[in-house]
Design a protein around this motif. Structure first.
Motif, PDB file in Angstrom:
ATOM      1  N   ALA A 145       0.811  -1.220   0.000  1.00 33.95           N
ATOM      2  CA  ALA A 145       0.000   0.000   0.000  1.00 33.95           C
ATOM      3  C   ALA A 145       0.844   1.271   0.000  1.00 33.95           C
ATOM      4  O   ALA A 145       0.459   2.279  -0.593  1.00 33.95           O
ATOM      5  CB  ALA A 145      -0.945   0.005   1.200  1.00 33.95           C
ATOM      6  N   GLU A 146       2.010   1.216   0.648  1.00 38.27           N
ATOM      7  CA  GLU A 146       2.854   2.414   0.695  1.00 38.27           C
ATOM      8  C   GLU A 146       3.359   2.766  -0.709  1.00 38.27           C
ATOM      9  O   GLU A 146       3.341   3.935  -1.114  1.00 38.27           O
ATOM     10  CB  GLU A 146       4.040   2.194   1.643  1.00 38.27           C
ATOM     11  CG  GLU A 146       4.762   3.476   2.033  1.00 38.27           C
ATOM     12  CD  GLU A 146       3.879   4.429   2.815  1.00 38.27           C
ATOM     13  OE1 GLU A 146       3.978   5.652   2.543  1.00 38.27           O
ATOM     14  OE2 GLU A 146       3.091   3.985   3.659  1.00 38.27           O
ATOM     15  N   ALA A 147       3.780   1.761  -1.444  1.00 39.27           N
ATOM     16  CA  ALA A 147       4.250   1.993  -2.814  1.00 39.27           C
ATOM     17  C   ALA A 147       3.114   2.488  -3.700  1.00 39.27           C
ATOM     18  O   ALA A 147       3.321   3.330  -4.585  1.00 39.27           O
ATOM     19  CB  ALA A 147       4.843   0.706  -3.384  1.00 39.27           C
ATOM     20  N   ARG A 163       2.835  10.478  -7.208  1.00 37.14           N
ATOM     21  CA  ARG A 163       3.787  10.763  -8.285  1.00 37.14           C
ATOM     22  C   ARG A 163       3.068  10.978  -9.620  1.00 37.14           C
ATOM     23  O   ARG A 163       3.327  11.957 -10.337  1.00 37.14           O
ATOM     24  CB  ARG A 163       4.785   9.615  -8.389  1.00 37.14           C
ATOM     25  CG  ARG A 163       5.895   9.837  -9.416  1.00 37.14           C
ATOM     26  CD  ARG A 163       6.953   8.752  -9.290  1.00 37.14           C
ATOM     27  NE  ARG A 163       6.425   7.404  -9.470  1.00 37.14           N
ATOM     28  CZ  ARG A 163       6.323   6.490  -8.496  1.00 37.14           C
ATOM     29  NH1 ARG A 163       6.720   6.785  -7.258  1.00 37.14           N
ATOM     30  NH2 ARG A 163       5.846   5.278  -8.750  1.00 37.14           N
ATOM     31  N   GLU A 164       2.146  10.076  -9.944  1.00 35.05           N
ATOM     32  CA  GLU A 164       1.437  10.175 -11.213  1.00 35.05           C
ATOM     33  C   GLU A 164       0.534  11.413 -11.257  1.00 35.05           C
ATOM     34  O   GLU A 164       0.405  12.072 -12.298  1.00 35.05           O
ATOM     35  CB  GLU A 164       0.595   8.915 -11.448  1.00 35.05           C
ATOM     36  CG  GLU A 164       1.415   7.658 -11.701  1.00 35.05           C
ATOM     37  CD  GLU A 164       2.232   7.740 -12.978  1.00 35.05           C
ATOM     38  OE1 GLU A 164       1.755   8.345 -13.963  1.00 35.05           O
ATOM     39  OE2 GLU A 164       3.359   7.219 -12.997  1.00 35.05           O
ATOM     40  N   ALA A 165      -0.093  11.716 -10.110  1.00 38.39           N
ATOM     41  CA  ALA A 165      -0.955  12.904 -10.058  1.00 38.39           C
ATOM     42  C   ALA A 165      -0.132  14.171 -10.245  1.00 38.39           C
ATOM     43  O   ALA A 165      -0.542  15.100 -10.960  1.00 38.39           O
ATOM     44  CB  ALA A 165      -1.704  12.950  -8.732  1.00 38.39           C
ATOM     45  N   ALA A 166       1.061  14.210  -9.634  1.00 34.46           N
ATOM     46  CA  ALA A 166       1.936  15.380  -9.768  1.00 34.46           C
ATOM     47  C   ALA A 166       2.414  15.524 -11.207  1.00 34.46           C
ATOM     48  O   ALA A 166       2.458  16.641 -11.746  1.00 34.46           O
ATOM     49  CB  ALA A 166       3.122  15.252  -8.819  1.00 34.46           C
ATOM     50  N   ASN A 167       2.755  14.416 -11.836  1.00 33.20           N
ATOM     51  CA  ASN A 167       3.229  14.460 -13.227  1.00 33.20           C
ATOM     52  C   ASN A 167       2.167  15.009 -14.175  1.00 33.20           C
ATOM     53  O   ASN A 167       2.485  15.625 -15.194  1.00 33.20           O
ATOM     54  CB  ASN A 167       3.650  13.064 -13.689  1.00 33.20           C
ATOM     55  CG  ASN A 167       4.927  12.594 -13.011  1.00 33.20           C
ATOM     56  OD1 ASN A 167       5.675  13.400 -12.454  1.00 33.20           O
ATOM     57  ND2 ASN A 167       5.177  11.289 -13.039  1.00 33.20           N
ATOM     58  N   ARG A 168       0.906  14.767 -13.838  1.00 33.18           N
ATOM     59  CA  ARG A 168      -0.193  15.214 -14.687  1.00 33.18           C
ATOM     60  C   ARG A 168      -0.863  16.483 -14.164  1.00 33.18           C
ATOM     61  O   ARG A 168      -1.886  16.911 -14.691  1.00 33.18           O
ATOM     62  CB  ARG A 168      -1.232  14.093 -14.815  1.00 33.18           C
ATOM     63  CG  ARG A 168      -0.746  12.869 -15.592  1.00 33.18           C
ATOM     64  CD  ARG A 168      -1.739  11.731 -15.444  1.00 33.18           C
ATOM     65  NE  ARG A 168      -1.484  10.623 -16.355  1.00 33.18           N
ATOM     66  CZ  ARG A 168      -0.580   9.679 -16.161  1.00 33.18           C
ATOM     67  NH1 ARG A 168       0.202   9.722 -15.086  1.00 33.18           N
ATOM     68  NH2 ARG A 168      -0.417   8.699 -17.036  1.00 33.18           N
ATOM     69  N   ALA A 169      -0.288  17.047 -13.108  1.00 33.63           N
ATOM     70  CA  ALA A 169      -0.833  18.269 -12.492  1.00 33.63           C
ATOM     71  C   ALA A 169      -2.299  18.096 -12.103  1.00 33.63           C
ATOM     72  O   ALA A 169      -3.128  19.004 -12.266  1.00 33.63           O
ATOM     73  CB  ALA A 169      -0.660  19.465 -13.426  1.00 33.63           C
ATOM     74  N   LEU A 170      -2.608  16.913 -11.559  1.00 33.44           N
ATOM     75  CA  LEU A 170      -3.976  16.644 -11.128  1.00 33.44           C
ATOM     76  C   LEU A 170      -4.157  17.072  -9.671  1.00 33.44           C
ATOM     77  O   LEU A 170      -3.300  16.787  -8.832  1.00 33.44           O
ATOM     78  CB  LEU A 170      -4.293  15.150 -11.263  1.00 33.44           C
ATOM     79  CG  LEU A 170      -4.234  14.578 -12.678  1.00 33.44           C
ATOM     80  CD1 LEU A 170      -4.411  13.065 -12.640  1.00 33.44           C
ATOM     81  CD2 LEU A 170      -5.315  15.212 -13.554  1.00 33.44           C
ATOM     82  N   PRO A 171      -5.258  17.753  -9.347  1.00 37.13           N
ATOM     83  CA  PRO A 171      -5.491  18.182  -7.956  1.00 37.13           C
ATOM     84  C   PRO A 171      -5.967  17.010  -7.099  1.00 37.13           C
ATOM     85  O   PRO A 171      -7.155  16.680  -7.061  1.00 37.13           O
ATOM     86  CB  PRO A 171      -6.591  19.236  -8.104  1.00 37.13           C
ATOM     87  CG  PRO A 171      -7.345  18.808  -9.324  1.00 37.13           C
ATOM     88  CD  PRO A 171      -6.345  18.171 -10.244  1.00 37.13           C
ATOM     89  N   VAL A 172      -5.037  16.371  -6.426  1.00 38.06           N
ATOM     90  CA  VAL A 172      -5.354  15.160  -5.661  1.00 38.06           C
ATOM     91  C   VAL A 172      -4.915  15.317  -4.206  1.00 38.06           C
ATOM     92  O   VAL A 172      -3.837  15.831  -3.921  1.00 38.06           O
ATOM     93  CB  VAL A 172      -4.647  13.929  -6.292  1.00 38.06           C
ATOM     94  CG1 VAL A 172      -4.629  12.756  -5.331  1.00 38.06           C
ATOM     95  CG2 VAL A 172      -5.343  13.539  -7.593  1.00 38.06           C
ATOM     96  N   GLU A 173      -5.772  14.884  -3.287  1.00 36.96           N
ATOM     97  CA  GLU A 173      -5.423  14.782  -1.862  1.00 36.96           C
ATOM     98  C   GLU A 173      -5.470  13.308  -1.484  1.00 36.96           C
ATOM     99  O   GLU A 173      -6.516  12.664  -1.620  1.00 36.96           O
ATOM    100  CB  GLU A 173      -6.408  15.559  -0.991  1.00 36.96           C
ATOM    101  CG  GLU A 173      -6.156  15.401   0.503  1.00 36.96           C
ATOM    102  CD  GLU A 173      -7.285  15.916   1.369  1.00 36.96           C
ATOM    103  OE1 GLU A 173      -7.238  15.699   2.592  1.00 36.96           O
ATOM    104  OE2 GLU A 173      -8.235  16.532   0.828  1.00 36.96           O
ATOM    105  N   ILE A 174      -4.351  12.773  -1.046  1.00 37.55           N
ATOM    106  CA  ILE A 174      -4.295  11.355  -0.665  1.00 37.55           C
ATOM    107  C   ILE A 174      -4.574  11.237   0.827  1.00 37.55           C
ATOM    108  O   ILE A 174      -3.883  11.836   1.657  1.00 37.55           O
ATOM    109  CB  ILE A 174      -2.933  10.739  -1.021  1.00 37.55           C
ATOM    110  CG1 ILE A 174      -2.711  10.801  -2.532  1.00 37.55           C
ATOM    111  CG2 ILE A 174      -2.863   9.288  -0.529  1.00 37.55           C
ATOM    112  CD1 ILE A 174      -1.358  10.316  -2.970  1.00 37.55           C
TER     113      ILE A 174
END
Length: 522
Positions: free
Chosen positions: A22-24, A31-42
């Protein structure tokens, strides 16, 4: 939804999910959200209890939370590409989490928030009903709180099933300058993990339950005795207690009422016997963990000789719901003298293992075959052990028994902490009986002879039976030894060890009927 509004994606931080990556997965989503500039809160939530689907990733949508699983790190780019943040179609998409059959069939009272909230967010806990039970309790007298718990029918969830309200009543009525609340979190039974999941997924619930108990009986200090094998739960609990104190929820004054309640976590050292309440108290006092004789009862002379409430995690965790919704609402769940719900932990050779919270009264067959999907191997079920390593083995023909303290006791079995371990037709039940003795010999505190010596002799007798040496005579010795341990052991450790042994012998006698060795082999 605005493009700037973060999309909440939930990735469990539960130890079971972490053990399968789960950590990975969380790192890959970030990482993928940042690469695509997606507004994500984990959000790192607890586990929903569907352990065969971990890591289970959920995304918050306008329709509700959509589940995907089991997700690996390699799956994440494809999920993002397929529109994960909108709940898009993908082979791993399971649908709305709350609509999954596993979730819909449950009655989640204690585990209602686990997997739903951020475990350490007090705001999240409050938003989902947290501390309402404590607030209602603070408006009552201690006697009224105790009466509510008694009327609910809540019983100890650690094994013995003793009525919680009666224990609280004894401590309430006792006169002393100091009283204690002790939470037995030494979850040592094989196949059990409910306490761990609760601490990692909703730690404030047990804290709230213990605070209510403190107000009810007049205690000012509390201890959570946690098994050392739960490092993730330990860290989460420590942080939760500090946050609760900083927010004025516990500590010098519970919610500003002037009633102090100071709470600490103490780690055990790996002794199974500390699941027995008096051994636990000895350990808390810094002594060797050995069983105390009763009387006196811990409710009158417990920790440091003072009146002490000792309850299991799940007992304390049920209290806030009872105080918020009322005793009758809780008692309306269940059957007979088994009221409310029971968190069942399903494991072993089973297709869908995990945590299931259901009202007392469902059959063991429904849990294993309907919820669990039968054996993982696809082979027939041969035996099921209920109640931990000292619980009885039931046959495939006995699975229609209802999950109820008295129904199981009538079959010479026990419910224990709600652990269920499934075995297929390849299991050797004579070897399982030997394991029970071996386990007891290793874990006995050593105080009483029937347990300390009886378990060692039991291993020797089972070795003779398994090797085919004078089997009829040794089976007679086995039964005599079991009776002695049941009748003469000081606590349940020795007294219950014959339960799995005799159930294996009585129900699976063919496994004990070994070929007789020739005399020369003696």
């Amino acid at each position: 939804m605005s493009a700037l509004t973060p999309i909440r994606i939930f990735v469990p931080i539960d130890a079971a999910a972490l053990s399968v990556g789960a950590e990975a997965v969380a790192e890959a989503v970030a990482r993928e959200a940042a690469n695509r500039a997606l507004p994500v809160e984990i959000v790192r939530n607890g586990s929903r209890g569907m352990l065969w689907l971990e890591p289970l990733v959920e995304v918050e949508t306008a329709e509700g939370r959509v589940a995907y699983g089991p997700v690996t790190e390699k799956d994440v780019p494809g999920l993002i590409e397929a529109g994960l943040i909108e709940g898009g179609a993908h082979p791993l998409r399971l649908g709305l989490t709350e609509e999954l059959d596993w979730m819909k069939r449950q009655q989640r009272l204690t585990f209602a928030r686990v997997g739903v909230t951020d475990p350490l967010s007090i705001a999240d806990y409050r938003a989902h009903g947290g501390f309402k039970g404590l607030q209602k309790a603070l408006a009552l007298t201690g006697a009224e709180i105790v009466q509510t718990i008694k009327a609910s029918g809540l019983r100890g969830r650690g094994g013995a099933g003793f009525p919680t309200g009666i224990k609280w009543q004894t401590v309430h009525d006792a006169r002393a300058d100091q009283k204690y609340i002790v939470c037995n979190a030494d979850e040592g039974d094989s196949g059990t993990f409910a306490d761990r999941m609760l601490f990692e997924g909703d730690p404030y619930l047990t804290i709230e339950g213990m605070a209510i108990a403190a107000v009810a009986v007049g205690a000012t200090r509390g201890y959570i005795y946690l098994r050392s094998e739960y490092p993730h739960a330990h860290r989460t609990l420590q942080r939760a207690i500090l946050k609760a104190e900083a927010a004025g929820l516990i500590g010098a004054s519970i919610l500003g009422t002037g009633h102090p309640f100071h709470l600490e976590v103490r780690l055990g050292a790996g002794a199974y016997i500390c699941g027995e309440e008096t051994s636990l108290l000895e350990s808390l006092e810094g002594k060797r963990a050995i069983v105390r004789a009763k009387p006196p009862l811990p409710a009158l002379e417990g920790l440091f000789g003072k009146p002490t409430v000792v309850n299991n995690v799940l007992s304390f965790a049920a209290v806030p719901w009872i105080m918020e919704h009322g005793a009758q609402a809780y008692a309306d769940f269940g059957m007979g003298r088994s009221r409310g719900t029971l968190p069942v932990q399903l494991g072993g050779n089973v297709k869908r293992g995990g945590l299931i919270e259901l009202a007392f009264g469902i059959s063991l067959r429904e849990i294993i075959e309907d919820m669990g999907g039968g054996t993982r191997s696809g082979r027939p079920i041969r035996a099921v052990q209920v109640g931990g390593p000292l619980g009885a083995y039931l046959t495939a023909e006995q699975l229609d028994v209802l999950m109820d303290y008295e129904a199981l006791a009538a079959m010479r079995a026990m419910l224990g902490h709600g652990g269920i371990v499934v075995f297929d037709d390849r299991v050797d039940m004579a070897k399982q009986a030997r394991f029970a003795f071996q386990f007891c010999a290793k874990e006995s505190c050593g105080k009483c002879t029937p347990c300390r010596i009886g378990a060692t002799r039991g291993v020797e007798v089972m070795d003779r039976i398994i090797s085919g040496r004078e089997v009829p005579k040794n089976i007679a010795v086995l039964r005599d030894l079991s009776k002695l341990m049941i009748d003469a052991s000081l606590c349940a450790m020795g007294g219950l060890t014959p339960m799995p042994v005799l159930s294996a012998l009585n129900h699976f006698s063919e496994d004990f009927d070994r070929p007789q060795l020739p005399l020369a082999a003696e």
